[in-house]
Scaffold this motif. Sequence first.
Motif, mmCIF file in Angstrom:
data_model
loop_
_atom_site.group_PDB
_atom_site.id
_atom_site.type_symbol
_atom_site.label_atom_id
_atom_site.label_comp_id
_atom_site.label_asym_id
_atom_site.label_seq_id
_atom_site.Cartn_x
_atom_site.Cartn_y
_atom_site.Cartn_z
ATOM 1 N N ALA A 198 -6.719 71.271 103.133
ATOM 2 C CA ALA A 198 -7.229 69.804 103.462
ATOM 3 C C ALA A 198 -7.370 69.198 102.019
ATOM 4 O O ALA A 198 -7.073 67.857 102.157
ATOM 5 C CB ALA A 198 -8.570 70.129 103.988
ATOM 6 N N GLY A 199 -7.713 69.412 100.998
ATOM 7 C CA GLY A 199 -7.872 68.978 99.735
ATOM 8 C C GLY A 199 -6.677 68.451 99.394
ATOM 9 O O GLY A 199 -6.407 67.171 98.799
ATOM 10 N N ASN A 200 -5.527 69.054 99.281
ATOM 11 C CA ASN A 200 -4.338 68.895 98.914
ATOM 12 C C ASN A 200 -3.459 67.786 99.535
ATOM 13 O O ASN A 200 -3.108 66.733 99.089
ATOM 14 C CB ASN A 200 -3.160 70.233 98.657
ATOM 15 N N ARG A 201 -3.719 67.731 100.738
ATOM 16 C CA ARG A 201 -3.200 66.829 101.797
ATOM 17 C C ARG A 201 -3.824 65.519 101.397
ATOM 18 O O ARG A 201 -3.164 64.322 101.413
ATOM 19 C CB ARG A 201 -3.378 67.081 103.431
ATOM 20 N N ALA A 202 -5.247 65.483 101.054
ATOM 21 C CA ALA A 202 -5.990 64.161 100.797
ATOM 22 C C ALA A 202 -5.397 63.620 99.510
ATOM 23 O O ALA A 202 -5.072 62.356 99.528
ATOM 24 C CB ALA A 202 -7.328 64.482 100.737
ATOM 25 N N ILE A 203 -5.118 64.485 98.532
ATOM 26 C CA ILE A 203 -4.609 64.099 97.305
ATOM 27 C C ILE A 203 -3.071 63.639 97.398
ATOM 28 O O ILE A 203 -2.739 62.437 96.986
ATOM 29 C CB ILE A 203 -4.382 65.481 96.202
ATOM 30 N N ILE A 204 -2.144 64.220 98.402
ATOM 31 C CA ILE A 204 -0.898 63.640 98.465
ATOM 32 C C ILE A 204 -0.789 62.310 99.076
ATOM 33 O O ILE A 204 0.016 61.614 98.838
ATOM 34 C CB ILE A 204 -0.240 64.859 99.276
ATOM 35 N N ILE A 205 -1.803 62.164 100.224
ATOM 36 C CA ILE A 205 -1.571 60.857 100.842
ATOM 37 C C ILE A 205 -2.107 59.903 99.980
ATOM 38 O O ILE A 205 -1.541 58.768 99.709
ATOM 39 C CB ILE A 205 -2.400 61.214 102.379
ATOM 40 N N GLY A 206 -3.216 60.075 99.114
ATOM 41 C CA GLY A 206 -3.762 59.146 98.293
ATOM 42 C C GLY A 206 -2.466 58.719 97.155
ATOM 43 O O GLY A 206 -2.345 57.524 96.913
#
Lengths: 231, 288
Positions: A198-206
């Motif tokens: 969850a955390g990594n996907r948020a970072i990747i999308i950002g």
Amino acid sequence: MSRSIALLICLVGGLTMLVSPFLPMATGWANDVTDWFNILAAMAFVLGGGSLLKVQLMRLSARGPGWGYSAVTLLAFAVTLWVGLGKVGVVADPSAPMVPWSGKPDDEGSAFWWIYLYVMTPITSTLFAVLAFYVASAAFRAFRAKNLEATLLLATAFVILLGRTFAGVVLTGWLPDWASGLRLENLAVTIMDVFNTAGNRAIIIGIALGVASTGIRLLLGLDRSYLGGDA
Amino acid sequence: MSGLDRRWIYLAMMLAVALPILWNGVTGKTFPESPTPPSQACFDAIEALPEGSRVLVSFDYDPASEGELAPMATSFMRHLMHKRLKPVVIALWPLGPTKAEETIASVIKTDFPDRVNGKDFVNLGFQTGNEGVLKVIGTDFRKQFPVDRSGTPVDRLPIMDGITKAGDFPLVITISAGYPGGKEWVQYVSSSNPGLVLLAGVTGVQASQVYSYYPGQLRGMLAAIKGAAEYEALVSAAIDGDRVTAPKYTEARRRMAPQLFGHVLLIALIVLGNAMYFAQKRCKAVAP
């Protein structure tokens, strides 16, 4: 004028890459642009080598602290370059046995191969292995449960450290099937699968959104920082 | 105790790693491994391929990460050979081809000597350009890899018949230590070829980042030496059964014992450090 040409190259190259997934006829153009990039990257190797020489020679001539390391760097650079470009010790290719330089520089038996096997491999492996000692020392001195966030981080680290080894099975393998989600090895998977993802996907999308907006600014010439100076 | 000389910590770590290695060497025993879903998915994806399928394998690492990634490469290559699949090897890292040659020599040339270079396997070597290479092989494979490592044009290699782009391979495996690696393969190859199955073997440092793509764009993943050990156990069970496995095919599992004791020592040091921290804090609070 030179800045305008640079901006034009950026615009044409960027637009070609941008439209190639949507226009089949532009696919070949995009591949050509990638070739330009490879040519530029090859030139950057020369620039990088020149920069390394300049910095290390200046440090050597100034006899500042650690100048000995500069001498070692320069010596290693010169020897590796000479051995690689000169194909020192290269065994001739079977298809052209009369031509001593027909073999590849990193074929078994060549000096370059020897440097790779007996110098580079042990050095890089050792440097990586030494990290274990530094990590242990740093964990002992710096990893403190000073507040709630740090405590949560600490607990997560313990679960991952134990869950990624046989210790997880030994410590929690006795838990019944209905509570198997609490076994350390399963908890480690859950942490990676849910919280980490969850955390990594948020970072990747950002990051993707940031890259897209920066790309548009570069294509439109609004961001000219890559040209250097006050452009 | 707070002024503990760090050399004692170094000594403890050295013993925590060295003693299990010696124990491994003397007894030959390893811990049992039960596969996690990402490792099992790697095994299943290879098992599902029909005999003779060509598999693109990218060696995207160098000697610094060999400890974690070489056992993965060995297991992947052994599994592919056992299933009579045909690996086409490339590298996005300059030292990748040498690592690939070592794996080919250790697995194919030693245990599968009947396999022919150029027909059953091939090493196409390194190509510079990072994600640029991936972008191009998505549409024109031969533009980036026109010859194999020994200089033979790929047009003359039977193994490359009909291969024009990365999407022509039913399966792609990347064994990667960083940039370019698993993430770039997802972004530039897997995403633009929806039918392509991508597997990745990655270092522990990279695993948390690459895990975000599993199981969508990334069908399976071997995370660090633990993932390598799980996959190695699956491959050994499928190939060796009850027979004794050759030591070179137990490398990952033999590294799990040093990892266990290293991790336990790390936890002990963190607990000890925190105990001292809170003891000192209490002393300061009590002191007048």
